[in-house]
Design a protein around this motif. Structure first.
Motif, PDB file in Angstrom:
ATOM      1  N   THR A 118       0.942  -1.269   0.044  1.00 39.32           N
ATOM      2  CA  THR A 118      -0.017  -0.130  -0.013  1.00 39.32           C
ATOM      3  C   THR A 118       0.842   1.362   0.157  1.00 39.32           C
ATOM      4  O   THR A 118       1.913   1.299   0.606  1.00 39.32           O
ATOM      5  N   LEU A 119       0.409   2.189  -0.671  1.00 37.60           N
ATOM      6  CA  LEU A 119       1.172   3.590  -0.718  1.00 37.60           C
ATOM      7  C   LEU A 119       0.299   4.754  -0.317  1.00 37.60           C
ATOM      8  O   LEU A 119      -1.056   4.789  -1.198  1.00 37.60           O
ATOM      9  N   VAL A 120       0.561   5.491   0.509  1.00 41.74           N
ATOM     10  CA  VAL A 120      -0.378   6.589   0.984  1.00 41.74           C
ATOM     11  C   VAL A 120       0.480   7.919   0.346  1.00 41.74           C
ATOM     12  O   VAL A 120       1.197   8.185   0.720  1.00 41.74           O
ATOM     13  N   LEU A 121      -0.723   8.526  -0.338  1.00 41.02           N
ATOM     14  CA  LEU A 121      -0.229   9.694  -1.140  1.00 41.02           C
ATOM     15  C   LEU A 121      -1.384  10.852  -0.496  1.00 41.02           C
ATOM     16  O   LEU A 121      -2.575  10.502  -0.709  1.00 41.02           O
ATOM     17  N   GLY A 122      -0.868  11.817  -0.268  1.00 40.99           N
ATOM     18  CA  GLY A 122      -2.006  12.928   0.162  1.00 40.99           C
ATOM     19  C   GLY A 122      -2.417  12.691   1.577  1.00 40.99           C
ATOM     20  O   GLY A 122      -1.774  13.272   2.498  1.00 40.99           O
ATOM     21  N   GLY A 123      -3.213  11.610   1.638  1.00 40.93           N
ATOM     22  CA  GLY A 123      -3.792  11.486   3.051  1.00 40.93           C
ATOM     23  C   GLY A 123      -4.271  10.071   3.402  1.00 40.93           C
ATOM     24  O   GLY A 123      -4.860   9.542   2.092  1.00 40.93           O
ATOM     25  N   GLY A 124      -3.988   9.568   4.029  1.00 40.22           N
ATOM     26  CA  GLY A 124      -4.716   8.049   4.609  1.00 40.22           C
ATOM     27  C   GLY A 124      -5.515   8.340   5.844  1.00 40.22           C
ATOM     28  O   GLY A 124      -4.955   7.674   6.932  1.00 40.22           O
ATOM     29  N   HIS A 125      -6.594   8.916   6.049  1.00 43.88           N
ATOM     30  CA  HIS A 125      -7.033   9.371   7.247  1.00 43.88           C
ATOM     31  C   HIS A 125      -8.276   8.359   7.757  1.00 43.88           C
ATOM     32  O   HIS A 125      -8.836   7.685   6.977  1.00 43.88           O
ATOM     33  N   SER A 126      -8.567   8.651   9.072  1.00 44.58           N
ATOM     34  CA  SER A 126      -9.497   7.809   9.761  1.00 44.58           C
ATOM     35  C   SER A 126      -9.732   6.370   9.297  1.00 44.58           C
ATOM     36  O   SER A 126      -8.543   5.695   9.734  1.00 44.58           O
ATOM     37  N   ILE A 127     -10.737   5.893   8.639  1.00 44.17           N
ATOM     38  CA  ILE A 127     -10.723   4.334   8.265  1.00 44.17           C
ATOM     39  C   ILE A 127      -9.665   3.832   7.285  1.00 44.17           C
ATOM     40  O   ILE A 127      -9.494   2.839   7.141  1.00 44.17           O
ATOM     41  N   GLY A 128      -9.137   5.025   6.615  1.00 42.51           N
ATOM     42  CA  GLY A 128      -8.042   4.839   5.842  1.00 42.51           C
ATOM     43  C   GLY A 128      -6.812   4.022   6.412  1.00 42.51           C
ATOM     44  O   GLY A 128      -6.107   3.545   5.734  1.00 42.51           O
ATOM     45  N   VAL A 129      -6.742   4.450   7.718  1.00 44.24           N
ATOM     46  CA  VAL A 129      -5.555   3.902   8.473  1.00 44.24           C
ATOM     47  C   VAL A 129      -5.367   2.338   8.569  1.00 44.24           C
ATOM     48  O   VAL A 129      -4.406   1.526   8.105  1.00 44.24           O
ATOM     49  N   PRO A 130      -6.511   1.480   8.714  1.00 38.85           N
ATOM     50  CA  PRO A 130      -6.670   0.080   8.579  1.00 38.85           C
ATOM     51  C   PRO A 130      -6.385  -0.369   7.111  1.00 38.85           C
ATOM     52  O   PRO A 130      -5.422  -1.499   7.198  1.00 38.85           O
ATOM     53  N   ILE A 131      -6.634   0.409   6.492  1.00 36.81           N
ATOM     54  CA  ILE A 131      -6.629  -0.042   4.971  1.00 36.81           C
ATOM     55  C   ILE A 131      -5.039   0.127   4.702  1.00 36.81           C
ATOM     56  O   ILE A 131      -4.528  -0.873   3.958  1.00 36.81           O
ATOM     57  N   ALA A 132      -4.596   1.203   5.032  1.00 32.64           N
ATOM     58  CA  ALA A 132      -2.987   1.419   4.816  1.00 32.64           C
ATOM     59  C   ALA A 132      -2.208   0.415   5.359  1.00 32.64           C
ATOM     60  O   ALA A 132      -1.063   0.028   4.712  1.00 32.64           O
ATOM     61  N   VAL A 133      -2.573  -0.146   6.621  1.00 33.04           N
ATOM     62  CA  VAL A 133      -1.560  -1.055   7.399  1.00 33.04           C
ATOM     63  C   VAL A 133      -1.947  -2.354   6.883  1.00 33.04           C
ATOM     64  O   VAL A 133      -1.202  -3.561   7.431  1.00 33.04           O
ATOM     65  N   SER A 134      -2.958  -2.664   5.872  1.00 29.95           N
ATOM     66  CA  SER A 134      -3.425  -4.210   5.761  1.00 29.95           C
ATOM     67  C   SER A 134      -2.542  -4.656   4.976  1.00 29.95           C
ATOM     68  O   SER A 134      -2.694  -6.096   4.915  1.00 29.95           O
ATOM     69  N   SER A 135      -1.600  -4.370   4.327  1.00 22.89           N
ATOM     70  CA  SER A 135      -0.999  -4.814   3.335  1.00 22.89           C
ATOM     71  C   SER A 135       0.415  -5.640   4.002  1.00 22.89           C
ATOM     72  O   SER A 135       0.698  -5.516   5.048  1.00 22.89           O
ATOM     73  N   ASN A 136       1.161  -6.248   3.211  1.00 24.85           N
ATOM     74  CA  ASN A 136       2.541  -6.943   3.523  1.00 24.85           C
ATOM     75  C   ASN A 136       3.381  -5.822   3.686  1.00 24.85           C
ATOM     76  O   ASN A 136       4.109  -6.166   4.813  1.00 24.85           O
ATOM     77  N   TYR A 137       3.529  -4.835   3.176  1.00 27.60           N
ATOM     78  CA  TYR A 137       4.416  -3.575   3.194  1.00 27.60           C
ATOM     79  C   TYR A 137       3.487  -2.326   3.023  1.00 27.60           C
ATOM     80  O   TYR A 137       2.659  -2.354   2.004  1.00 27.60           O
ATOM     81  N   HIS A 149      -8.367   9.247  14.956  1.00 28.15           N
ATOM     82  CA  HIS A 149      -9.240   9.788  15.773  1.00 28.15           C
ATOM     83  C   HIS A 149     -10.201   8.809  16.128  1.00 28.15           C
ATOM     84  O   HIS A 149     -10.343   7.648  15.472  1.00 28.15           O
ATOM     85  N   PRO A 150     -10.968   9.018  17.190  1.00 23.92           N
ATOM     86  CA  PRO A 150     -11.934   8.015  17.726  1.00 23.92           C
ATOM     87  C   PRO A 150     -13.179   7.901  16.678  1.00 23.92           C
ATOM     88  O   PRO A 150     -13.500   8.696  15.854  1.00 23.92           O
ATOM     89  N   ILE A 151     -14.049   6.780  16.823  1.00 25.69           N
ATOM     90  CA  ILE A 151     -15.230   6.738  15.676  1.00 25.69           C
ATOM     91  C   ILE A 151     -16.386   7.468  16.347  1.00 25.69           C
ATOM     92  O   ILE A 151     -16.528   7.840  17.515  1.00 25.69           O
ATOM     93  N   ARG A 152     -16.865   7.897  15.042  1.00 23.73           N
ATOM     94  CA  ARG A 152     -18.233   8.837  15.436  1.00 23.73           C
ATOM     95  C   ARG A 152     -19.571   7.775  14.890  1.00 23.73           C
ATOM     96  O   ARG A 152     -19.360   6.851  14.084  1.00 23.73           O
ATOM     97  N   LEU A 153     -20.256   8.537  15.286  1.00 27.44           N
ATOM     98  CA  LEU A 153     -21.728   7.795  15.005  1.00 27.44           C
ATOM     99  C   LEU A 153     -22.732   8.734  14.377  1.00 27.44           C
ATOM    100  O   LEU A 153     -23.256   9.765  15.186  1.00 27.44           O
ATOM    101  N   ASN A 154     -23.306   8.705  13.346  1.00 29.86           N
ATOM    102  CA  ASN A 154     -24.234   9.618  12.532  1.00 29.86           C
ATOM    103  C   ASN A 154     -25.293   9.066  12.763  1.00 29.86           C
ATOM    104  O   ASN A 154     -25.719   7.814  12.800  1.00 29.86           O
TER     105      ASN A 154
END
Length: 248
Positions: A118-137, A149-154
């Motif tokens: 995975t490659l984070v360009l610009g930003g990998g915010h909020s739930i993008g963090v688990p996606i960013a770390v989910s790969s082998n590298y 940040h903590p989870i919100r509830l809409n």
């Protein structure tokens, strides 16, 4: 003497010749991609982009740039089944989005049998963090950021203890996934997540590329070339492993 005048094509006349078809393809490419030529040739690497907001069970307004999880999941299944594809390169520039949809994408990437980067360009915010770390590298650009940040509830919130217990359990799911797929400790992650004073109107922390590597969230600083090189290296390692470690 009779003169033969070449008939000019009508505005609404369909394009039929090979040159016309070629011209039509170029026009379509310009309209869709903003360029006159696209890279040719098949590749053993599948590139997936996750941009804008991760759209989950609710359809977002049309002015929002979104990535629909129901589009990504079939692609990941097809990639896993395709023997010609040997590696997956995921590029992220996302503000986050639906928690369950983001976790579903992250779990699918983490459970693929093929090498992933995975490659984070610009930003990998909020739930993008688990996606960013989910790969082998994982790689992050030097100027990219990640907001933790903590989870919100809409929507409708029922003011009962069960609501807060549900939020706490969902929060633990996210924390458990991030810590199990990266080098960051649970204590450090919670410290970043619940920090006050860092964000003007929110609770949490914005982590820049170098700090993301220092905290253990991301493996390295780099760009597209670094990601492709690392993915090719892992593909070659898997080939050697499958062939019994013999290099011809």
């Amino acid at each position: 003497m009779t003169e033969f005048k070449q008939q000019e094509p009508q505005p609404n006349q369909p394009l039929t010749g090979p040159e016309d078809n070629k011209r039509s393809t170029v026009v379509d490419t310009i309209q869709q991609l903003g360029q006159t030529a696209t890279p040719a040739g098949e590749s053993n690497i599948f590139c997936m982009t996750i941009i804008g907001q991760v759209e989950g069970h609710l359809v977002l307004p049309p002015q929002n740039k979104t990535t629909k999880y129901e589009h990504l999941i079939p692609q990941l299944v097809a990639v896993e089944q395709n023997p010609k594809i040997e590696g997956i390169f995921i590029i992220l520039n996302t503000v986050g989005g639906d928690v369950e949809a983001g976790l579903a994408i992250a779990e699918m990437i983490a459970t693929l049998s093929k090498p992933t980067v995975t490659l984070v360009l610009g930003g990998g915010h909020s739930i993008g963090v688990p996606i960013a770390v989910s790969s082998n590298y994982s790689i992050i650009a030097e100027t990219a950021t990640m907001t933790i940040h903590p989870i919100r509830l809409n929507g409708l919130v029922i003011g009962v203890p069960q609501t807060f217990e549900y939020l706490d359990k969902m929060q633990e799911r996210v924390i458990r996934f991030i810590t199990s797929h990266s080098q960051v400790t649970e204590e450090k992650l919670k410290e970043l997540m619940f920090k006050t004073g860092e964000l003007t109107r929110d609770i949490g922390t914005t982590v820049i590329g170098v700090d993301a590597v220092k905290y253990g969230l991301i493996n390295a600083i780099g760009g597209v070339g670094d990601g492709i090189r690392e993915l090719n290296r892992r593909i070659e390692e898997k080939r050697n492993t499958n062939s019994g470690g013999l290099i011809q």
